[in-house]
Design an enzyme around this catalytic site. Structure first.
Site, short mmCIF file in Angstrom:
data_model
loop_
_atom_site.label_atom_id
_atom_site.label_comp_id
_atom_site.label_asym_id
_atom_site.label_seq_id
_atom_site.Cartn_x
_atom_site.Cartn_y
_atom_site.Cartn_z
N LYS A 16 -14.85 8.79 9.33
CA LYS A 16 -14.24 7.50 9.63
C LYS A 16 -15.16 6.58 10.42
CE LYS A 16 -9.33 8.36 9.14
NZ LYS A 16 -8.00 8.23 9.73
N LYS B 135 -7.89 9.11 -6.92
CA LYS B 135 -6.58 9.40 -6.34
C LYS B 135 -5.66 8.19 -6.48
CE LYS B 135 -5.53 11.32 -2.12
NZ LYS B 135 -5.77 11.86 -0.78
N LYS C 117 -2.76 3.24 -2.45
CA LYS C 117 -2.13 1.94 -2.21
C LYS C 117 -3.17 0.83 -2.23
CE LYS C 117 -2.22 2.34 2.85
NZ LYS C 117 -3.26 1.45 3.29
#
Ligand code: TRP
Length: 332
Positions: A110, A193, A196
């Protein structure tokens, strides 16, 4: 058996979220005492628009209830309403080692090349996660594969605290890792995948989609012209076909091979309508409950406030125990 698990509040929940975390949580309610929470204190380790975050917390709570989390049976709340979480996290910061934290792969991913610019919260994130579960003496923690390392860290922190302060305060939590077989992929690209953030809305089924749109998305899903075989290994190299069969099997609670047993030799002209029916059947009642909950936002706030009260009561003895073990006087 006490189950504790959290999920970060995001908008726009889709079928992948439902078939991954949420459906498992719903089933766990029959097997254990459960606490489920929205990890909103984890969400702020990166910048979030405050109004959006507030809306996502309510929306996600409504989705969980609509999907079958029963706030009477389970304790459902948002972290920010239970100050025991950040309190214990701070106490555990004295026990967690920088060397352990430096090994966390999620932080490395991240923060990327900009480690110096990442927030301290993002680095300390796994300590808060340890507090989330240790606070309630969780025995089992359902998480995805990506969170397994954080759970191991929670066990290390618990062990070191118990040893250093010579107490038997914290229970060591066991991870329950979700099967990656149920990974739900994009309807447009079997190698990505379902997400959203995919720019194409046709790539995913949102839990809030109209029923007609759901059927349309299944009809338009990318496939191939071959008939279906009678076993999963024979689907190698056909990622889109594999994904649709996987979705069907997960929804039906069947083994993929059992599904193929029924559809072997048939093409997608037969399979897609069956999948669309099954999806519509599953999503229709969820959507109806979601619409009702959205019409009454006060209800979700009441549910979360009551859940937080119950969670705080359950957390209090462990938090007290931690202050006491550390030699920190508090209260009157
Ligand atoms: N880190 C988890 C995730 O991103 C969410 C989470 C926060 C969690 N606290 C937790 C999961 C405690 C299980 C237990 O998926």
């Amino acid at each position: 058996m006490r189950v504790v698990s959290g999920i970060q509040p995001t908008g726009n929940l889709h079928l992948g979220n439902y078939l991954g975390a949420i459906m498992r949580w719903v089933k766990m309610q029959d097997e254990a005492e459960c606490l489920f929470f929205l990890a909103d204190l984890h969400a702020i380790t990166v910048y979030n628009d405050p109004a959006e975050l507030a809306a996502h917390i309510r929306e996600m709570a409504a989705v969980l209830v609509a999907c079958g989390i029963d706030p009477d049976r389970s304790i459902m709340f948002n972290q920010a309403r239970v100050p025991a979480h950040p309190e214990l996290a701070w106490l555990l910061n004295g026990t967690a080692r920088i060397g352990w934290m430096n090994r966390m792969t999620q932080f490395k991913e991240k923060s990327g090349k900009n480690r110096e610019g990442a927030s301290v919260g993002l680095f300390a994130y796994p300590v808060l996660m340890a507090a989330d579960v240790l606070l309630y003496q969780a025995t089992h923690v359902p998480v995805g594969e990506d969170q397994k390392q954080h759970l191991e860290l929670a066990r290390d922190i618990a062990t070191k605290f118990n040893t250093d302060y010579d107490v038997e305060l914290f229970t060591l939590p066991e991870p329950l890792i979700g099967k990656t077989a149920a990974r739900i992929m994009s309807l447009r690209d079997g190698s990505a995948k379902m997400s959203k953030s995919d720019p194409s809305d046709m790539s995913r089924i949102n839990l809030t989609d109209d029923i007609d749109l759901v059927a349309q998305k299944v009809r338009k899903a990318k496939t191939d012209a071959e008939p279906l075989p009678d076993n999963m290994p024979a689907l190698a190299g056909r990622a889109e076909a594999k994904n649709l069969v996987g979705i069907y099997a997960t929804l039906a609670g069947e083994a993929p091979d059992a599904v193929l047993g029924r559809f072997a030799g048939q093409g997608f002209g037969a399979f897609k309508p069956a999948l669309a029916d099954l999806l519509v059947e599953t999503l229709r009642p969820i959507k109806a409950r979601l619409d009702a909950l959205r019409a009454d936002p006060g209800e979700i706030d009441r549910v979360l406030a009551r859940g937080a009260e119950r969670a705080a009561a359950l957390a209090a003895p462990t938090l007290e125990g931690a202050y006491k073990a550390l030699g920190l006087p508090r209260g009157g």
